[in-house]
Scaffold this motif. Structure first.
Motif, short mmCIF file in Angstrom:
data_model
loop_
_atom_site.label_atom_id
_atom_site.label_comp_id
_atom_site.label_asym_id
_atom_site.label_seq_id
_atom_site.Cartn_x
_atom_site.Cartn_y
_atom_site.Cartn_z
N ALA A 10 -14.08 53.82 -14.83
CA ALA A 10 -15.17 54.41 -14.07
C ALA A 10 -14.72 55.63 -13.27
N SER A 11 -13.44 55.69 -12.96
CA SER A 11 -12.92 56.82 -12.18
C SER A 11 -12.77 58.08 -13.02
N LEU A 12 -12.88 57.96 -14.33
CA LEU A 12 -12.62 59.10 -15.21
C LEU A 12 -13.80 60.06 -15.30
N ARG A 13 -15.01 59.56 -15.09
CA ARG A 13 -16.19 60.40 -15.28
C ARG A 13 -17.22 60.08 -14.22
N SER A 14 -17.91 61.11 -13.75
CA SER A 14 -18.91 60.94 -12.71
C SER A 14 -20.23 60.46 -13.29
N ALA A 15 -21.13 60.06 -12.41
CA ALA A 15 -22.45 59.60 -12.86
C ALA A 15 -23.25 60.72 -13.51
N VAL A 19 -16.16 65.07 -16.29
CA VAL A 19 -14.85 64.43 -16.29
C VAL A 19 -14.16 64.72 -14.97
N LEU A 20 -13.64 63.67 -14.32
CA LEU A 20 -13.09 63.78 -12.98
C LEU A 20 -11.57 63.87 -12.95
N VAL A 21 -10.93 63.89 -14.11
CA VAL A 21 -9.48 64.04 -14.16
C VAL A 21 -9.10 65.44 -13.72
N PRO A 63 -15.41 70.01 -23.87
CA PRO A 63 -14.70 68.77 -24.24
C PRO A 63 -15.46 67.54 -23.78
N THR A 64 -15.05 66.39 -24.32
CA THR A 64 -15.68 65.13 -23.96
C THR A 64 -14.61 64.11 -23.59
N MET A 65 -15.05 63.04 -22.97
CA MET A 65 -14.20 61.87 -22.73
C MET A 65 -15.08 60.65 -22.99
N THR A 66 -14.71 59.84 -23.99
CA THR A 66 -15.57 58.77 -24.46
C THR A 66 -14.82 57.44 -24.51
N ILE A 67 -15.42 56.40 -23.96
CA ILE A 67 -14.88 55.04 -24.14
C ILE A 67 -15.36 54.55 -25.50
N LEU A 122 -2.21 64.46 -17.73
CA LEU A 122 -3.22 64.52 -16.65
C LEU A 122 -3.89 63.17 -16.44
N ILE A 123 -4.18 62.46 -17.53
CA ILE A 123 -4.83 61.15 -17.41
C ILE A 123 -3.88 60.15 -16.77
N ARG A 124 -2.61 60.16 -17.18
CA ARG A 124 -1.62 59.26 -16.57
C ARG A 124 -1.49 59.55 -15.08
#
Length: 350
Positions: free
Chosen positions: A232-237, A241-243, A298-302, A342-344
């Motif tokens: 949940a910390s990776l992306r805002s509502a 992307v919050l990284v 870019p995207t970030m997807t679970i 960056l994600i780590r």
């Protein structure tokens, strides 16, 4: 031209059984299923069509199949076209959502259903059929044609770079046609001049040696919650992307590129109907259009999440472990290794 079309249809009809048998090979690379058998099958298909074939398997990973068809007598032997394909397919789960056996070719309403048919086995078969029809017609090929057919595309192609580096001369060509094509929501054929890259990650949390009764959750941490909070910390509502640093290196699109992308048709209502979407497009909260999002950002997807008990009924368990799969579609300027760092760093910081 009519004679060539007729010959092509004859080739298609004659090779349909061969094609269906190819589809029946459950060559799931992420689970190492039927890889040797599929490699041998692909090799035989190329040779049957008249190609020279090499199976490259000296660098680890799943083998890469190389195929070569020379230009005809009237063709240009100084020009070479390379086709990229892959023989591996995605896993078939969730099984309960299939209306037919996943690896049994099934035609319904003139549509062929089978795992891997569109990505990417039919694409290879279509190309081989076309080559065979041209060879049988006596016209031959207008240039040399090469094939690079790998077996790890659905697993991120971890071994392909090494094969390309070692066998660069073998795969040298003047142009390359990539694996797929498709249609948009209006049934228009789409030709893409490029696609985004991808960085794929496995996330794993372990909080105990064994699953624990959920009553102990009053004092014991929970792997599922820890991973949920991390994700949940990776992306805002509002879908940003919050990284920290994730967007920093993006090469901005030019005005010309924006103009070209803006001309592409996009019908959000048809997209919603096509996929049965239950929520508005996420671009409603962003500063760029759907077309710009698809082309430039870019995207970030679970992609998946597993933890605890998910069967029928109840089981009061506090999961000892949780895992998730995450993919980032990256654009020019972004480096997958830097995205990884960056994600780590983000997870350490939170």
């Amino acid at each position: 031209m009519d004679m060539l079309k007729s010959r092509l249809q004859d080739v298609i009809d004659k090779r349909m059984t061969e094609f269906y048998d190819y589809l029946r090979l459950d060559s799931v690379s992420t689970q190492d299923r039927k890889i040797p058998e599929t490699v041998e099958y692909v090799k035989n298909m190329l040779e049957k069509t008249g190609g020279e074939v090499q199976v490259l398997d000296d660098l680890g990973g799943n083998p890469v199949v190389y195929g070569f068809f020379p230009a005809g007598e009237k063709g240009n032997k100084d020009k070479t076209l390379l086709f990229y394909n892959h023989y591996d397919v995605q896993p078939e789960d969730p099984i309960d959502e299939w209306e037919s056996a996943p690896f049994e070719p099934t035609v319904k309403d003139d549509i062929l259903y089978c795992r891997g048919v569109a990505d990417n086995k039919a694409n290879l078969m279509v190309r081989l059929n076309a080559i065979q029809a041209l060879l049988e017609s006596g016209e031959g090929l207008s240039c040399n044609v090469k094939f690079l057919i790998e077996g790890e595309e659905e697993n991120g192609s971890p071994s392909l770079g090494g094969y390309l580096e070692k066998y660069a001369d073998l795969f040298k060509s003047d142009a390359c046609i990539w694996e797929f094509g498709g249609k948009d929501e209006d049934e228009n054929y789409v030709i893409e001049a490029g696609i985004k890259g991808m960085a794929y990650f496995d996330l794993y949390v372990e909080s105990a040696d064994v699953d624990i009764h959920s009553s102990i959750g009053a004092v014991v941490d929970n792997a599922a919650w820890r991973l949920t909070h991390a994700l949940a910390s990776l992306r805002s509502a509002d879908n940003q992307v919050l990284v920290e640093g994730f967007y920093d290196d993006i090469t901005p699109p030019t005005d010309f590129e924006k103009e070209v992308v803006a001309r592409k048709p996009f019908d959000d209502e048809k997209i919603k109907d096509l996929y049965g979407l239950k929520h508005p497009l996420i671009t409603k909260d962003l500063d760029w259009t759907p077309n710009e999002a698809l082309a430039f950002y870019p995207t970030m997807t679970i992609c998946g999440f597993i933890s605890g008990y998910t069967g029928p009924g109840t089981k009061t368990v506090l999961p000892r472990a949780a895992s998730a799969k995450l993919d980032c579609r990256i654009v020019p300027g972004q480096d997958p290794e830097k995205i990884h760092k960056l994600i780590r760093k983000h997870f350490v910081r939170i």
